[in-house]
Every structure is written in structure tokens, then in C-alpha cells.
Design a protein around this motif. Structure first.
Motif, PDB file in Angstrom:
ATOM      1  N   UNK A  50     100.271  47.416  65.545  1.00 25.86           N
ATOM      2  CA  UNK A  50     100.145  48.012  64.381  1.00 25.86           C
ATOM      3  C   UNK A  50     100.745  47.281  62.999  1.00 25.86           C
ATOM      4  N   UNK A  51     101.837  46.250  63.560  1.00 22.50           N
ATOM      5  CA  UNK A  51     102.453  45.319  62.641  1.00 22.50           C
ATOM      6  C   UNK A  51     101.367  44.409  62.100  1.00 22.50           C
ATOM      7  N   UNK A  52     100.870  43.667  63.259  1.00 26.29           N
ATOM      8  CA  UNK A  52     100.121  42.686  62.853  1.00 26.29           C
ATOM      9  C   UNK A  52      98.696  43.122  62.045  1.00 26.29           C
ATOM     10  N   UNK A  53      98.288  44.418  62.233  1.00 27.53           N
ATOM     11  CA  UNK A  53      96.995  44.702  61.430  1.00 27.53           C
ATOM     12  C   UNK A  53      97.675  45.119  59.899  1.00 27.53           C
ATOM     13  N   UNK A  54      98.712  45.727  59.945  1.00 30.61           N
ATOM     14  CA  UNK A  54      99.317  46.136  58.610  1.00 30.61           C
ATOM     15  C   UNK A  54      99.565  45.049  57.684  1.00 30.61           C
ATOM     16  N   UNK A  55     100.201  43.927  58.304  1.00 26.91           N
ATOM     17  CA  UNK A  55     100.524  42.802  57.709  1.00 26.91           C
ATOM     18  C   UNK A  55      99.476  42.187  56.968  1.00 26.91           C
ATOM     19  N   UNK A  56      98.295  42.091  57.951  1.00 29.69           N
ATOM     20  CA  UNK A  56      96.846  41.437  57.696  1.00 29.69           C
ATOM     21  C   UNK A  56      96.197  42.329  56.488  1.00 29.69           C
ATOM     22  N   UNK A  57      96.166  43.483  56.955  1.00 31.51           N
ATOM     23  CA  UNK A  57      95.654  44.379  55.880  1.00 31.51           C
ATOM     24  C   UNK A  57      96.191  44.363  54.359  1.00 31.51           C
TER      25      UNK A  57
END
Length: 180
Positions: A50-57
Motif C-alpha cells: 500500500x505504501x509503495x503504491x501510494x508513494x509511486x501514485x
């Protein structure tokens, strides 16, 4: 005696999938529907993804988003950088026995690819609903682990992190509502 062996073998075969139910259930969303707490490893994996996706998004939103999305993305970068750091500290300290993924899972990568491929004029149509969905999932994950997770320190951290995620969900819902 033979009936007992056959019965025991059948029972073992029927119960074996239950030992793996949380891992499979977390991947399919069944645990969320049933309100079942994820295993510690599943929680760490899902929270990190979730964190990886949020940061990339958020990085994409900073380039393609409108003013509201850019402001939201800035908040996501700040908050999800902190949760990533906190989770890593819990694992590195040995208080939580789990492995943190270093790259996005295939489901998250697919969402990120769609977002990346979106034209700036279409970006909000992908980003805004994705943020609502992602934060609903995160709130569910953290609520379930905070309620009945099996690692006391991680359970405490999930409970302390939950209000920020609930606030993110409200912000995402407002972002999505303002788009309509």
C-alpha cells in the motif's frame, strides 16, 4: 481401525486449507469481507505494498494531477513515507517477524501502470477513484489487525496509524466527489 485412519486422513485434508486461509483470503479480499484479521506477514506485506503504491501514485499525481490532487499527493508522500519508515523500524528491531516487500506486487503494478499511461486530462478519472478504493482497503486492513492481530507491537502501531488512514479516505472521497 481402517475407518479411523481414513477419517483422520479426510479430516486432515479438509482442515489443511484452513491453515492457509488467511494468506489466500488476504489476496482475494475474503478476509476483509469476513472481518478476519490478517496474519502478521500478510499485514506487513499488504501495508508495505500500500505504501509503495501510494508513494509511486503520488509522484505521478505531482506531475499529472490538478491542484487538489497535487496537494493530496503531497500529504500522501509525507504520511506514507512515515508509515514505511515505522514499519521498517518494527521489523528491523526484531519486534515483528516478517519480510517487507521491496517492490510492488503485480496487482499494484497494474494499477500504477494504468495511472502512468493515463493522459493528463484523464488522470483524475483514474487517480481519484483509485485513492478511494486503496484507502478503503487500507482502513479495513488496519482495523482488522488493530482489533485482533497476533503481534502486540504491530497491533498497537496499526491502531495508532488507523486515524490517519481514515482521514486519507475522507480526503480521497472529497477529491473524487469534487471531480464529478
Amino acid at each position: 481401525m481402517n475407518k479411523w485412519i481414513v477419517s483422520s486422513a479426510c479430516a486432515a485434508l479438509l482442515l489443511a486449507p484452513l491453515a492457509f486461509a488467511q494468506s489466500v483470503g488476504e489476496k482475494t479480499g475474503v478476509n476483509s469481507t469476513l472481518g478476519i484479521s490478517p496474519t502478521t506477514q500478510d499485514f506487513v506485506t499488504e501495508a508495505a505494498n500500500s505504501d509503495i503504491l501510494e508513494l509511486a501514485a503520488a509522484k505521478l499525481a505531482e506531475g499529472k494531477g490538478n491542484a487538489d490532487e497535487k496537494k493530496f499527493a503531497e500529504q500522501m508522500t509525507t504520511d506514507h513515507t512515515k508509515t514505511s519508515k515505522d514499519l521498517k523500524e518494527l521489523v528491523d528491531s526484531g519486534d515483528v517477524k516478517a519480510t517487507i516487500p521491496v517492490k510492488l506486487d503485480s496487482s499494484g503494478q497494474k494499477k500504477l501502470d494504468e495511472l502512468s499511461d493515463a493522459k493528463p486530462q484523464d488522470f483524475a478519472g483514474y487517480y481519484d477513484p483509485m485513492q478511494v478504493s486503496a484507502h478503503k482497503d487500507a482502513v479495513s486492513l488496519f482495523e482488522r489487525y488493530a482489533k485482533s492481530g497476533d503481534n502486540p507491537k504491530l497491533k498497537d502501531w496499526a491502531g495508532k496509524t488507523l486515524p490517519a488512514l481514515q482521514h486519507h479516505l475522507e480526503m480521497a472521497q472529497n477529491l473524487n466527489k469534487n471531480r464529478d
